[in-house]
Design a protein around this motif. Sequence first.
Motif, PDB file in Angstrom:
ATOM      1  N   LEU A 111       0.710  -1.271  -0.110  1.00  0.00           N
ATOM      2  CA  LEU A 111      -0.026   0.147   0.025  1.00  0.00           C
ATOM      3  C   LEU A 111       0.974   1.162  -0.024  1.00  0.00           C
ATOM      4  O   LEU A 111       0.469   2.323  -0.424  1.00  0.00           O
ATOM      5  CB  LEU A 111      -1.034   0.015   1.326  1.00  0.00           C
ATOM      6  CG  LEU A 111      -2.167  -1.038   1.235  1.00  0.00           C
ATOM      7  CD1 LEU A 111      -2.831  -1.037   2.691  1.00  0.00           C
ATOM      8  CD2 LEU A 111      -2.990  -0.942   0.043  1.00  0.00           C
ATOM      9  N   ASN A 112       2.061   1.070   0.420  1.00  0.00           N
ATOM     10  CA  ASN A 112       3.000   2.454   0.472  1.00  0.00           C
ATOM     11  C   ASN A 112       4.095   2.493  -0.627  1.00  0.00           C
ATOM     12  O   ASN A 112       3.830   2.591  -1.459  1.00  0.00           O
ATOM     13  CB  ASN A 112       3.308   2.551   2.002  1.00  0.00           C
ATOM     14  CG  ASN A 112       2.250   2.788   2.945  1.00  0.00           C
ATOM     15  OD1 ASN A 112       1.141   3.534   2.907  1.00  0.00           O
ATOM     16  ND2 ASN A 112       2.105   1.665   3.751  1.00  0.00           N
ATOM     17  N   GLN A 113       5.239   2.207   0.066  1.00  0.00           N
ATOM     18  CA  GLN A 113       6.522   2.169  -0.770  1.00  0.00           C
ATOM     19  C   GLN A 113       6.642   1.214  -1.838  1.00  0.00           C
ATOM     20  O   GLN A 113       7.442   1.240  -2.857  1.00  0.00           O
ATOM     21  CB  GLN A 113       7.835   2.161   0.098  1.00  0.00           C
ATOM     22  CG  GLN A 113       8.204   0.925   0.658  1.00  0.00           C
ATOM     23  CD  GLN A 113       7.544   0.628   1.891  1.00  0.00           C
ATOM     24  OE1 GLN A 113       6.486   1.068   2.404  1.00  0.00           O
ATOM     25  NE2 GLN A 113       8.212  -0.140   2.791  1.00  0.00           N
ATOM     26  N   GLY A 114       5.944   0.117  -1.876  1.00  0.00           N
ATOM     27  CA  GLY A 114       6.327  -1.217  -2.693  1.00  0.00           C
ATOM     28  C   GLY A 114       5.481  -1.041  -3.934  1.00  0.00           C
ATOM     29  O   GLY A 114       5.454  -2.280  -4.849  1.00  0.00           O
ATOM     30  N   ARG A 115       4.678  -0.114  -4.517  1.00  0.00           N
ATOM     31  CA  ARG A 115       3.920  -0.105  -5.237  1.00  0.00           C
ATOM     32  C   ARG A 115       4.603  -0.162  -6.782  1.00  0.00           C
ATOM     33  O   ARG A 115       4.178  -1.123  -7.651  1.00  0.00           O
ATOM     34  CB  ARG A 115       2.873   1.206  -5.264  1.00  0.00           C
ATOM     35  CG  ARG A 115       1.812   1.313  -4.347  1.00  0.00           C
ATOM     36  CD  ARG A 115       0.894   2.370  -4.654  1.00  0.00           C
ATOM     37  NE  ARG A 115       0.062   2.621  -3.525  1.00  0.00           N
ATOM     38  CZ  ARG A 115      -1.266   2.843  -3.803  1.00  0.00           C
ATOM     39  NH1 ARG A 115      -1.900   3.011  -5.109  1.00  0.00           N
ATOM     40  NH2 ARG A 115      -2.097   2.901  -2.702  1.00  0.00           N
ATOM     41  N   GLU A 116       5.579   0.377  -7.023  1.00  0.00           N
ATOM     42  CA  GLU A 116       6.428   0.323  -8.376  1.00  0.00           C
ATOM     43  C   GLU A 116       7.034  -1.037  -8.500  1.00  0.00           C
ATOM     44  O   GLU A 116       7.019  -1.671  -9.476  1.00  0.00           O
ATOM     45  CB  GLU A 116       7.572   1.408  -8.435  1.00  0.00           C
ATOM     46  CG  GLU A 116       6.904   2.690  -8.848  1.00  0.00           C
ATOM     47  CD  GLU A 116       7.900   3.806  -8.902  1.00  0.00           C
ATOM     48  OE1 GLU A 116       9.037   3.528  -9.222  1.00  0.00           O
ATOM     49  OE2 GLU A 116       7.506   5.049  -8.811  1.00  0.00           O
ATOM     50  N   GLU A 117       7.542  -1.410  -7.151  1.00  0.00           N
ATOM     51  CA  GLU A 117       8.273  -2.822  -7.359  1.00  0.00           C
ATOM     52  C   GLU A 117       7.451  -3.755  -7.599  1.00  0.00           C
ATOM     53  O   GLU A 117       7.770  -4.741  -8.176  1.00  0.00           O
ATOM     54  CB  GLU A 117       8.974  -3.037  -5.935  1.00  0.00           C
ATOM     55  CG  GLU A 117       9.960  -4.230  -6.112  1.00  0.00           C
ATOM     56  CD  GLU A 117       9.212  -5.616  -5.392  1.00  0.00           C
ATOM     57  OE1 GLU A 117       9.462  -6.746  -5.801  1.00  0.00           O
ATOM     58  OE2 GLU A 117       7.915  -5.213  -4.830  1.00  0.00           O
ATOM     59  N   PHE A 118       6.392  -3.962  -6.923  1.00  0.00           N
ATOM     60  CA  PHE A 118       5.170  -4.837  -7.110  1.00  0.00           C
ATOM     61  C   PHE A 118       4.402  -4.913  -8.766  1.00  0.00           C
ATOM     62  O   PHE A 118       4.523  -5.681  -9.267  1.00  0.00           O
ATOM     63  CB  PHE A 118       3.955  -4.352  -6.038  1.00  0.00           C
ATOM     64  CG  PHE A 118       2.691  -4.629  -6.543  1.00  0.00           C
ATOM     65  CD1 PHE A 118       2.399  -6.040  -6.509  1.00  0.00           C
ATOM     66  CD2 PHE A 118       1.580  -3.709  -6.833  1.00  0.00           C
ATOM     67  CE1 PHE A 118       0.716  -6.453  -6.670  1.00  0.00           C
ATOM     68  CE2 PHE A 118       0.470  -4.117  -7.069  1.00  0.00           C
ATOM     69  CZ  PHE A 118       0.105  -5.382  -7.050  1.00  0.00           C
ATOM     70  N   ALA A 119       4.366  -3.793  -9.057  1.00  0.00           N
ATOM     71  CA  ALA A 119       3.874  -3.617 -10.508  1.00  0.00           C
ATOM     72  C   ALA A 119       4.938  -4.151 -11.543  1.00  0.00           C
ATOM     73  O   ALA A 119       4.564  -5.020 -12.370  1.00  0.00           O
ATOM     74  CB  ALA A 119       3.661  -2.125 -11.184  1.00  0.00           C
ATOM     75  N   GLY A 120       6.362  -3.990 -11.187  1.00  0.00           N
ATOM     76  CA  GLY A 120       7.209  -4.405 -12.234  1.00  0.00           C
ATOM     77  C   GLY A 120       7.526  -5.694 -12.155  1.00  0.00           C
ATOM     78  O   GLY A 120       7.593  -6.479 -12.980  1.00  0.00           O
ATOM     79  N   ALA A 121       7.344  -6.390 -10.846  1.00  0.00           N
ATOM     80  CA  ALA A 121       7.521  -7.852 -10.645  1.00  0.00           C
ATOM     81  C   ALA A 121       6.283  -8.497 -11.200  1.00  0.00           C
ATOM     82  O   ALA A 121       6.400  -9.754 -11.749  1.00  0.00           O
ATOM     83  CB  ALA A 121       7.409  -8.136  -9.067  1.00  0.00           C
ATOM     84  N   THR A 122       5.044  -8.049 -10.996  1.00  0.00           N
ATOM     85  CA  THR A 122       3.923  -8.533 -11.598  1.00  0.00           C
ATOM     86  C   THR A 122       3.943  -8.547 -13.146  1.00  0.00           C
ATOM     87  O   THR A 122       3.939  -9.565 -13.811  1.00  0.00           O
ATOM     88  CB  THR A 122       2.406  -7.648 -11.218  1.00  0.00           C
ATOM     89  OG1 THR A 122       2.527  -7.731  -9.737  1.00  0.00           O
ATOM     90  CG2 THR A 122       1.366  -8.408 -11.818  1.00  0.00           C
TER      91      THR A 122
END
Length: 198
Positions: free
Chosen positions: A151-162
């Motif tokens: 919900l916070n700092q991991g959005r970009e990393e999460f989108a890239g990994a997905t």
Amino acid sequence: QFPSISPKFAAGGLLIAAIIGVLLWLATGFYIVDEGKRGIVQRFGKYVETTGAGPRWHFPWPIESKTIINLNDVRSVEVGFKGSSKNRDAKQAQMLTADLNIIDIAFAVQYTLSDARAFLFNHRDPNAAVLQAAETAMREVVGKRKMDFLLNQGREEFAGATQSLMQELLTRYGTGITDMFFGAATDSQGRAVLQGSF
């Protein structure tokens, strides 16, 4: 009284008519493939060739048929919502995080094609394959991360990994799909729809 027509004249007329008919039939096999598109030719339903841009010809129907596939067309699949972020699909949107919280995610995947033949023949419903890959990838990535991070700092990393995992799955499925753009759905104020609950 009408003058009689000789059999030779009649036969000649029929031959000319037949030749014209065959030429007209053959002419229906001409087609043009525009830039950024590919033509898929099938003979009695079986793949024959992929044609590039320019004027082309194939044996007309019913011997051969053609399908034009636009490689540059941007296709889209929605996960967790239908048409608008207000029309939520809870079954797709709700996912379990690594710390056993439920997170609600709605996102869209836009993609283009790299292989027209694979896109046309390897799956009955390529959009369904993209949807399945998107859901699978999203659930795997969410399941390995904690809710606060997502919900916070991991959005970009999460989108890239997905996105990376989705591409891996789609390549394995042989869909002919590349160049994906992954984005979260937004609400009426343009904010990403990404919510968590305990």
